[in-house]
Design a protein around this motif. Structure first.
Motif, PDB file in Angstrom:
ATOM      1  N   SER A   1     -44.534   4.692-125.216  1.00  0.00           N
ATOM      2  CA  SER A   1     -43.352   4.464-124.399  1.00  0.00           C
ATOM      3  C   SER A   1     -43.771   4.044-122.994  1.00  0.00           C
ATOM      4  CB  SER A   1     -42.544   5.755-124.324  1.00  0.00           C
ATOM      5  OG  SER A   1     -41.470   5.595-123.448  1.00  0.00           O
ATOM      6  N   LEU A   2     -43.004   3.178-122.377  1.00  0.00           N
ATOM      7  CA  LEU A   2     -43.280   2.766-121.005  1.00  0.00           C
ATOM      8  C   LEU A   2     -42.596   3.678-120.004  1.00  0.00           C
ATOM      9  CD1 LEU A   2     -42.975  -1.110-121.354  1.00  0.00           C
ATOM     10  CD2 LEU A   2     -45.037   0.286-121.400  1.00  0.00           C
ATOM     11  N   GLY A   3     -41.594   4.433-120.463  1.00  0.00           N
ATOM     12  CA  GLY A   3     -40.861   5.324-119.576  1.00  0.00           C
ATOM     13  C   GLY A   3     -40.884   6.750-120.093  1.00  0.00           C
ATOM     14  N   CYS A   4     -40.830   7.697-119.170  1.00  0.00           N
ATOM     15  CA  CYS A   4     -40.838   9.123-119.506  1.00  0.00           C
ATOM     16  C   CYS A   4     -39.534   9.499-120.206  1.00  0.00           C
ATOM     17  CB  CYS A   4     -41.027   9.943-118.228  1.00  0.00           C
ATOM     18  SG  CYS A   4     -40.940  11.715-118.473  1.00  0.00           S
ATOM     19  N   HIS A   5     -39.635  10.226-121.288  1.00  0.00           N
ATOM     20  CA  HIS A   5     -38.444  10.650-122.032  1.00  0.00           C
ATOM     21  C   HIS A   5     -37.680  11.743-121.301  1.00  0.00           C
ATOM     22  CE1 HIS A   5     -39.615   9.018-126.239  1.00  0.00           C
ATOM     23  NE2 HIS A   5     -39.816   8.146-125.295  1.00  0.00           N
ATOM     24  N   GLU A   6     -38.310  12.399-120.320  1.00  0.00           N
ATOM     25  CA  GLU A   6     -37.641  13.475-119.575  1.00  0.00           C
ATOM     26  C   GLU A   6     -36.920  12.924-118.344  1.00  0.00           C
ATOM     27  OE1 GLU A   6     -37.504  16.724-120.540  1.00  0.00           O
ATOM     28  OE2 GLU A   6     -38.640  16.199-122.329  1.00  0.00           O
ATOM     29  N   CYS A   7     -37.666  12.226-117.475  1.00  0.00           N
ATOM     30  CA  CYS A   7     -37.092  11.801-116.195  1.00  0.00           C
ATOM     31  C   CYS A   7     -36.755  10.311-116.141  1.00  0.00           C
ATOM     32  CB  CYS A   7     -38.038  12.157-115.049  1.00  0.00           C
ATOM     33  SG  CYS A   7     -39.582  11.204-115.026  1.00  0.00           S
ATOM     34  N   GLY A   8     -37.266   9.538-117.090  1.00  0.00           N
ATOM     35  CA  GLY A   8     -36.974   8.114-117.128  1.00  0.00           C
ATOM     36  C   GLY A   8     -37.867   7.249-116.247  1.00  0.00           C
ATOM     37  N   GLU A   9     -38.717   7.877-115.456  1.00  0.00           N
ATOM     38  CA  GLU A   9     -39.621   7.115-114.589  1.00  0.00           C
ATOM     39  C   GLU A   9     -40.692   6.417-115.438  1.00  0.00           C
ATOM     40  OE1 GLU A   9     -39.493   6.671-111.190  1.00  0.00           O
ATOM     41  OE2 GLU A   9     -37.537   7.626-111.410  1.00  0.00           O
ATOM     42  N   PRO A  10     -41.212   5.291-114.972  1.00  0.00           N
ATOM     43  CA  PRO A  10     -42.273   4.605-115.712  1.00  0.00           C
ATOM     44  C   PRO A  10     -43.524   5.481-115.824  1.00  0.00           C
ATOM     45  CG  PRO A  10     -41.424   3.219-113.945  1.00  0.00           C
ATOM     46  CD  PRO A  10     -40.818   4.572-113.765  1.00  0.00           C
ATOM     47  N   ILE A  11     -44.157   5.429-116.997  1.00  0.00           N
ATOM     48  CA  ILE A  11     -45.424   6.136-117.198  1.00  0.00           C
ATOM     49  C   ILE A  11     -46.529   5.195-116.738  1.00  0.00           C
ATOM     50  CG2 ILE A  11     -47.001   7.143-118.887  1.00  0.00           C
ATOM     51  CD1 ILE A  11     -44.533   7.810-120.590  1.00  0.00           C
ATOM     52  N   PRO A  12     -47.379   5.642-115.794  1.00  0.00           N
ATOM     53  CA  PRO A  12     -48.441   4.767-115.284  1.00  0.00           C
ATOM     54  C   PRO A  12     -49.366   4.275-116.400  1.00  0.00           C
ATOM     55  CG  PRO A  12     -48.246   6.740-113.932  1.00  0.00           C
ATOM     56  CD  PRO A  12     -47.379   6.945-115.130  1.00  0.00           C
ATOM     57  N   GLU A  13     -49.846   3.060-116.249  1.00  0.00           N
ATOM     58  CA  GLU A  13     -50.700   2.450-117.268  1.00  0.00           C
ATOM     59  C   GLU A  13     -51.939   3.294-117.547  1.00  0.00           C
ATOM     60  OE1 GLU A  13     -53.005  -1.717-118.304  1.00  0.00           O
ATOM     61  OE2 GLU A  13     -51.794  -1.578-116.486  1.00  0.00           O
ATOM     62  N   ALA A  14     -52.524   3.876-116.494  1.00  0.00           N
ATOM     63  CA  ALA A  14     -53.723   4.699-116.681  1.00  0.00           C
ATOM     64  C   ALA A  14     -53.426   5.878-117.605  1.00  0.00           C
ATOM     65  CB  ALA A  14     -54.242   5.196-115.334  1.00  0.00           C
ATOM     66  N   ARG A  15     -52.249   6.490-117.465  1.00  0.00           N
ATOM     67  CA  ARG A  15     -51.867   7.614-118.333  1.00  0.00           C
ATOM     68  C   ARG A  15     -51.645   7.127-119.756  1.00  0.00           C
ATOM     69  NH1 ARG A  15     -50.741  12.365-119.878  1.00  0.00           N
ATOM     70  NH2 ARG A  15     -48.722  13.067-120.636  1.00  0.00           N
ATOM     71  N   ARG A  16     -50.987   5.981-119.908  1.00  0.00           N
ATOM     72  CA  ARG A  16     -50.749   5.450-121.255  1.00  0.00           C
ATOM     73  C   ARG A  16     -52.053   5.110-121.959  1.00  0.00           C
ATOM     74  NH1 ARG A  16     -48.019   0.670-120.803  1.00  0.00           N
ATOM     75  NH2 ARG A  16     -47.991   0.710-118.539  1.00  0.00           N
ATOM     76  N   LYS A  17     -53.054   4.660-121.195  1.00  0.00           N
ATOM     77  CA  LYS A  17     -54.358   4.367-121.798  1.00  0.00           C
ATOM     78  C   LYS A  17     -55.105   5.649-122.151  1.00  0.00           C
ATOM     79  CE  LYS A  17     -55.223  -0.188-119.892  1.00  0.00           C
ATOM     80  NZ  LYS A  17     -56.071  -0.998-119.004  1.00  0.00           N
ATOM     81  N   ALA A  18     -54.998   6.665-121.294  1.00  0.00           N
ATOM     82  CA  ALA A  18     -55.694   7.930-121.527  1.00  0.00           C
ATOM     83  C   ALA A  18     -55.047   8.720-122.671  1.00  0.00           C
ATOM     84  CB  ALA A  18     -55.699   8.767-120.253  1.00  0.00           C
ATOM     85  N   ALA A  19     -53.728   8.646-122.774  1.00  0.00           N
ATOM     86  CA  ALA A  19     -52.981   9.362-123.817  1.00  0.00           C
ATOM     87  C   ALA A  19     -52.022   8.364-124.467  1.00  0.00           C
ATOM     88  CB  ALA A  19     -52.224  10.536-123.219  1.00  0.00           C
TER      89      ALA A  19
ATOM     90  N   ARG B   1     -44.204  11.530-121.952  1.00  0.00           N
ATOM     91  CA  ARG B   1     -43.798  12.096-120.665  1.00  0.00           C
ATOM     92  C   ARG B   1     -44.783  11.670-119.579  1.00  0.00           C
ATOM     93  NH1 ARG B   1     -43.493  16.235-124.359  1.00  0.00           N
ATOM     94  NH2 ARG B   1     -41.405  17.037-124.713  1.00  0.00           N
ATOM     95  N   CYS B   2     -44.273  11.581-118.342  1.00  0.00           N
ATOM     96  CA  CYS B   2     -45.160  11.365-117.207  1.00  0.00           C
ATOM     97  C   CYS B   2     -45.956  12.651-116.976  1.00  0.00           C
ATOM     98  CB  CYS B   2     -44.359  10.985-115.961  1.00  0.00           C
ATOM     99  SG  CYS B   2     -43.270  12.287-115.350  1.00  0.00           S
ATOM    100  N   ILE B   3     -46.946  12.596-116.133  1.00  0.00           N
ATOM    101  CA  ILE B   3     -47.812  13.755-115.916  1.00  0.00           C
ATOM    102  C   ILE B   3     -47.018  14.961-115.412  1.00  0.00           C
ATOM    103  CG2 ILE B   3     -49.714  14.647-114.517  1.00  0.00           C
ATOM    104  CD1 ILE B   3     -51.030  11.907-114.790  1.00  0.00           C
ATOM    105  N   ASP B   4     -46.142  14.759-114.443  1.00  0.00           N
ATOM    106  CA  ASP B   4     -45.372  15.879-113.895  1.00  0.00           C
ATOM    107  C   ASP B   4     -44.484  16.528-114.958  1.00  0.00           C
ATOM    108  OD1 ASP B   4     -46.491  15.584-111.376  1.00  0.00           O
ATOM    109  OD2 ASP B   4     -44.876  14.264-110.680  1.00  0.00           O
ATOM    110  N   CYS B   5     -43.798  15.727-115.747  1.00  0.00           N
ATOM    111  CA  CYS B   5     -42.928  16.282-116.787  1.00  0.00           C
ATOM    112  C   CYS B   5     -43.755  16.957-117.887  1.00  0.00           C
ATOM    113  CB  CYS B   5     -42.036  15.198-117.383  1.00  0.00           C
ATOM    114  SG  CYS B   5     -40.736  14.644-116.252  1.00  0.00           S
ATOM    115  N   GLN B   6     -44.939  16.408-118.193  1.00  0.00           N
ATOM    116  CA  GLN B   6     -45.797  17.036-119.191  1.00  0.00           C
ATOM    117  C   GLN B   6     -46.276  18.401-118.708  1.00  0.00           C
ATOM    118  OE1 GLN B   6     -46.382  15.913-122.310  1.00  0.00           O
ATOM    119  NE2 GLN B   6     -47.495  17.792-122.728  1.00  0.00           N
ATOM    120  N   LYS B   7     -46.635  18.496-117.419  1.00  0.00           N
ATOM    121  CA  LYS B   7     -47.051  19.785-116.854  1.00  0.00           C
ATOM    122  C   LYS B   7     -45.912  20.790-116.935  1.00  0.00           C
ATOM    123  CE  LYS B   7     -50.468  18.046-113.577  1.00  0.00           C
ATOM    124  NZ  LYS B   7     -50.765  17.809-112.153  1.00  0.00           N
TER     125      LYS B   7
END
Length: 69
Positions: free
Chosen positions: A33-51, A56-62
């Motif tokens: 996904s390009l956007g976080c399912h919780e907050c709707g903000e874009p998920i950074p490319e580095a996070r999408r490559k790592a996971a 979810r974005c990092i903050d929502c995953q935490k």
């Protein structure tokens, strides 16, 4: 004989609970996904490559992981 049936029933219940737990822990989609399912903000490319299958974005995953504890 009822002991055998009781143990079989207990084992079946345990296996069902394990399968449900595993299914609930996995994202509904295997598509990245390009956007976080919780907050709707874009998920950074580095996070999408790592996971690659993150939803979810990092903050929502935490927050999600913290709430599960």
């Amino acid at each position: 004989m009822s002991d055998v049936f009781d143990r079989a029933t207990d084992l079946e219940q345990w296996q069902r609970e394990q399968a449900l737990s595993k299914a609930l822990d996995q994202p509904a989609s295997t598509v990245t996904s390009l956007g976080c399912h919780e907050c709707g903000e874009p998920i950074p490319e580095a996070r999408r490559k790592a996971a690659p299958h993150c939803t979810r974005c990092i903050d929502c995953q935490k927050d999600f992981e913290h709430a599960r504890k």
